[in-house]
Scaffold this motif. Sequence first.
Motif, PDB file in Angstrom:
ATOM      1  N   ALA A  32      -7.708   0.579  -3.516  1.00 52.06           N
ATOM      2  CA  ALA A  32      -8.477   0.630  -4.760  1.00 52.06           C
ATOM      3  C   ALA A  32      -8.405   2.026  -5.377  1.00 52.06           C
ATOM      4  N   ARG A  33      -8.476   3.056  -4.537  1.00 51.39           N
ATOM      5  CA  ARG A  33      -8.393   4.432  -5.037  1.00 51.39           C
ATOM      6  C   ARG A  33      -7.031   4.706  -5.647  1.00 51.39           C
ATOM      7  N   PHE A  34      -5.965   4.267  -4.979  1.00 52.61           N
ATOM      8  CA  PHE A  34      -4.618   4.450  -5.514  1.00 52.61           C
ATOM      9  C   PHE A  34      -4.465   3.725  -6.850  1.00 52.61           C
ATOM     10  N   ILE A  35      -4.887   2.465  -6.909  1.00 50.94           N
ATOM     11  CA  ILE A  35      -4.753   1.672  -8.138  1.00 50.94           C
ATOM     12  C   ILE A  35      -5.549   2.298  -9.272  1.00 50.94           C
ATOM     13  N   THR A  46       0.821  -1.209   0.000  1.00 49.69           N
ATOM     14  CA  THR A  46       0.000   0.000   0.000  1.00 49.69           C
ATOM     15  C   THR A  46       0.854   1.259   0.000  1.00 49.69           C
ATOM     16  N   GLU A  47       1.939   1.261   0.750  1.00 48.88           N
ATOM     17  CA  GLU A  47       2.785   2.452   0.800  1.00 48.88           C
ATOM     18  C   GLU A  47       3.421   2.762  -0.559  1.00 48.88           C
ATOM     19  N   TYR A  56      -6.430   5.386  -9.642  1.00 47.19           N
ATOM     20  CA  TYR A  56      -5.781   6.620 -10.066  1.00 47.19           C
ATOM     21  C   TYR A  56      -4.542   6.346 -10.911  1.00 47.19           C
ATOM     22  N   LEU A  57      -3.758   5.363 -10.517  1.00 49.34           N
ATOM     23  CA  LEU A  57      -2.534   5.046 -11.263  1.00 49.34           C
ATOM     24  C   LEU A  57      -2.833   4.489 -12.647  1.00 49.34           C
ATOM     25  N   GLN A  58      -3.982   3.885 -12.835  1.00 50.10           N
ATOM     26  CA  GLN A  58      -4.327   3.322 -14.144  1.00 50.10           C
ATOM     27  C   GLN A  58      -4.927   4.346 -15.096  1.00 50.10           C
ATOM     28  N   LYS A  59      -5.338   5.487 -14.597  1.00 43.78           N
ATOM     29  CA  LYS A  59      -5.966   6.522 -15.441  1.00 43.78           C
ATOM     30  C   LYS A  59      -4.935   7.381 -16.141  1.00 43.78           C
ATOM     31  N   ASP A  60      -5.228   7.732 -17.374  1.00 45.45           N
ATOM     32  CA  ASP A  60      -4.460   8.722 -18.138  1.00 45.45           C
ATOM     33  C   ASP A  60      -2.955   8.608 -18.001  1.00 45.45           C
ATOM     34  N   GLU A  61      -2.425   7.434 -18.240  1.00 47.42           N
ATOM     35  CA  GLU A  61      -0.978   7.270 -18.087  1.00 47.42           C
ATOM     36  C   GLU A  61      -0.221   7.866 -19.225  1.00 47.42           C
ATOM     37  N   LEU A  78      -9.173  11.995  -1.394  1.00 50.35           N
ATOM     38  CA  LEU A  78      -8.524  11.163  -0.386  1.00 50.35           C
ATOM     39  C   LEU A  78      -8.584  11.831   0.982  1.00 50.35           C
ATOM     40  N   PHE A  79      -8.334  13.122   1.007  1.00 46.84           N
ATOM     41  CA  PHE A  79      -8.308  13.884   2.247  1.00 46.84           C
ATOM     42  C   PHE A  79      -9.641  13.803   2.981  1.00 46.84           C
TER      43      PHE A  79
END
Length: 91
Positions: free
Chosen positions: A81-84, A12-13, A86-91, A35-36
């Motif tokens: 799930a949020r991190f993943i 996760t980190e 986000y990382l998959q969008k608009d690379e 996220l905040f």
Amino acid sequence: MTDFTELDALPTEELRERAFTKAREKLDIGFFWDLFKHLPTSPETEERELADIGSAVDDSVSLWREFTGHDYGDQEPLIRARFIDYLQKDE
């Protein structure tokens, strides 16, 4: 696009570091704000400038992890799930 399986295998980190780096580079305040909203905050973080939102999120995550034994508790699957996502969008 990065493969979901590859990302899901990361701690996760590592996901957090990658997502935060991407959001900072894109100046994506929306990501940090989303996220905040789901992290506990201290009064100190509410007073910061909007430009400091990334630092505020970093500080909030650090504080939360410090108080919860260095894990995300029940929220970890949602945060991962949020991190993943986000990382998959608009690379």
